[in-house]
Design a protein around this motif. Structure first.
Motif, PDB file in Angstrom:
ATOM      1  N   LEU A   4     -81.092  46.842  45.991  1.00 41.49           N
ATOM      2  CA  LEU A   4     -81.840  46.008  45.056  1.00 41.49           C
ATOM      3  C   LEU A   4     -81.452  46.267  43.609  1.00 41.49           C
ATOM      4  O   LEU A   4     -81.966  45.646  42.706  1.00 41.49           O
ATOM      5  CB  LEU A   4     -83.334  46.231  45.241  1.00 41.49           C
ATOM      6  CG  LEU A   4     -83.860  45.935  46.652  1.00 41.49           C
ATOM      7  CD1 LEU A   4     -85.362  46.130  46.694  1.00 41.49           C
ATOM      8  CD2 LEU A   4     -83.504  44.541  47.097  1.00 41.49           C
ATOM      9  N   ALA A  26     -85.321  36.278  41.995  1.00 38.52           N
ATOM     10  CA  ALA A  26     -86.117  36.983  43.006  1.00 38.52           C
ATOM     11  C   ALA A  26     -86.944  38.092  42.372  1.00 38.52           C
ATOM     12  O   ALA A  26     -88.121  38.274  42.705  1.00 38.52           O
ATOM     13  CB  ALA A  26     -85.206  37.556  44.095  1.00 38.52           C
ATOM     14  N   SER A  38     -87.776  38.252  47.960  1.00 42.45           N
ATOM     15  CA  SER A  38     -86.691  39.042  48.540  1.00 42.45           C
ATOM     16  C   SER A  38     -85.404  38.903  47.720  1.00 42.45           C
ATOM     17  O   SER A  38     -84.825  37.821  47.655  1.00 42.45           O
ATOM     18  CB  SER A  38     -86.427  38.596  49.979  1.00 42.45           C
ATOM     19  OG  SER A  38     -85.233  39.171  50.475  1.00 42.45           O
ATOM     20  N   ALA A  94     -82.289  37.933  49.982  1.00 44.02           N
ATOM     21  CA  ALA A  94     -82.338  36.541  50.452  1.00 44.02           C
ATOM     22  C   ALA A  94     -81.979  35.577  49.329  1.00 44.02           C
ATOM     23  O   ALA A  94     -81.169  34.652  49.524  1.00 44.02           O
ATOM     24  CB  ALA A  94     -83.729  36.218  50.999  1.00 44.02           C
ATOM     25  N   TYR A 153     -80.635  36.263  56.631  1.00 41.98           N
ATOM     26  CA  TYR A 153     -80.405  35.583  55.354  1.00 41.98           C
ATOM     27  C   TYR A 153     -79.686  34.249  55.514  1.00 41.98           C
ATOM     28  O   TYR A 153     -79.418  33.565  54.529  1.00 41.98           O
ATOM     29  CB  TYR A 153     -79.607  36.477  54.401  1.00 41.98           C
ATOM     30  CG  TYR A 153     -80.288  37.815  54.180  1.00 41.98           C
ATOM     31  CD1 TYR A 153     -81.611  37.872  53.751  1.00 41.98           C
ATOM     32  CD2 TYR A 153     -79.620  38.999  54.422  1.00 41.98           C
ATOM     33  CE1 TYR A 153     -82.243  39.082  53.560  1.00 41.98           C
ATOM     34  CE2 TYR A 153     -80.254  40.216  54.237  1.00 41.98           C
ATOM     35  CZ  TYR A 153     -81.568  40.253  53.799  1.00 41.98           C
ATOM     36  OH  TYR A 153     -82.196  41.456  53.619  1.00 41.98           O
TER      37      TYR A 153
END
Length: 180
Positions: free
Chosen positions: A82, A126, A132, A135, A173
């Motif tokens: 992330l 996001a 997410s 995604a 995804y």
């Protein structure tokens, strides 16, 4: 995913128009203005490539590091990371340096920078919307690539498979990538 895809599709479309303009200017308009009949391609082509490399080098030193394909693949090759850099520092260098390399003739193509720019936009949105990150990063990558190249389904699959060494890609995804 649809909103991210629409935004990044616009990014891909605009990038394509700017790239077309730059290519036409450097390889058609400029030679015509310099007198194409007297212009020796064995001098003009290396001159453009050398000028582009010099500009690329100067900008690379002056600008923050761009988010590259290697960064994208590293961030998503195993469990998605992330920790994707923010837009203000990375998007402009990525797009500008890609335009220079593509325009001056020493790029294999702008597809990979489109994937990276879309992923950056998708990840930023996001984070902003508390959704997410992987995604929407994949959705962004698919949106920008499919718009730029005009390959709706193949672009989605390419964005997903780009981060995998094997045939298997992250199935969870595929929905957001195709929706984008």
């Amino acid at each position: 995913a649809v909103v991210v895809g629409s935004i990044t599709a616009g990014l891909g479309f605009l990038y394509g128009k700017v790239l077309d303009f730059a290519l036409h200017s450097v390889w058609k308009t400029l030679p015509a203005r310099l007198g194409a009949t007297r212009l020796n391609p064995s001098i003009y082509i290396p001159a453009i490539m050398t000028s582009g490399a010099l500009l690329l080098g100067i900008l690379s030193v002056m600008m923050p590091p761009a988010f590259t394909v290697a960064d994208f693949v590293t961030a998503f090759s195993k469990e998605p990371n992330l920790d994707i850099p923010g837009l203000p520092k990375t998007l402009l260098p990525l797009l500008l340096l890609s335009l220079i390399t593509s325009t001056c003739g020493f790029s294999l193509g702008p597809e990979a920078p489109m994937v990276c720019s879309g992923a950056l936009v998708g990840a930023a949105l996001a984070k902003e919307w508390n959704l997410s990150v992987p995604a929407l990063a994949y959705a962004g990558a698919a949106g920008s690539l499919t718009s730029f190249m005009g390959i709706p389904i193949a672009g989605s699959i390419f964005a997903l498979e780009m981060t995998r060494r094997t045939v298997a890609f992250p199935g969870q995804y595929i929905g957001p990538a195709v929706a984008a």
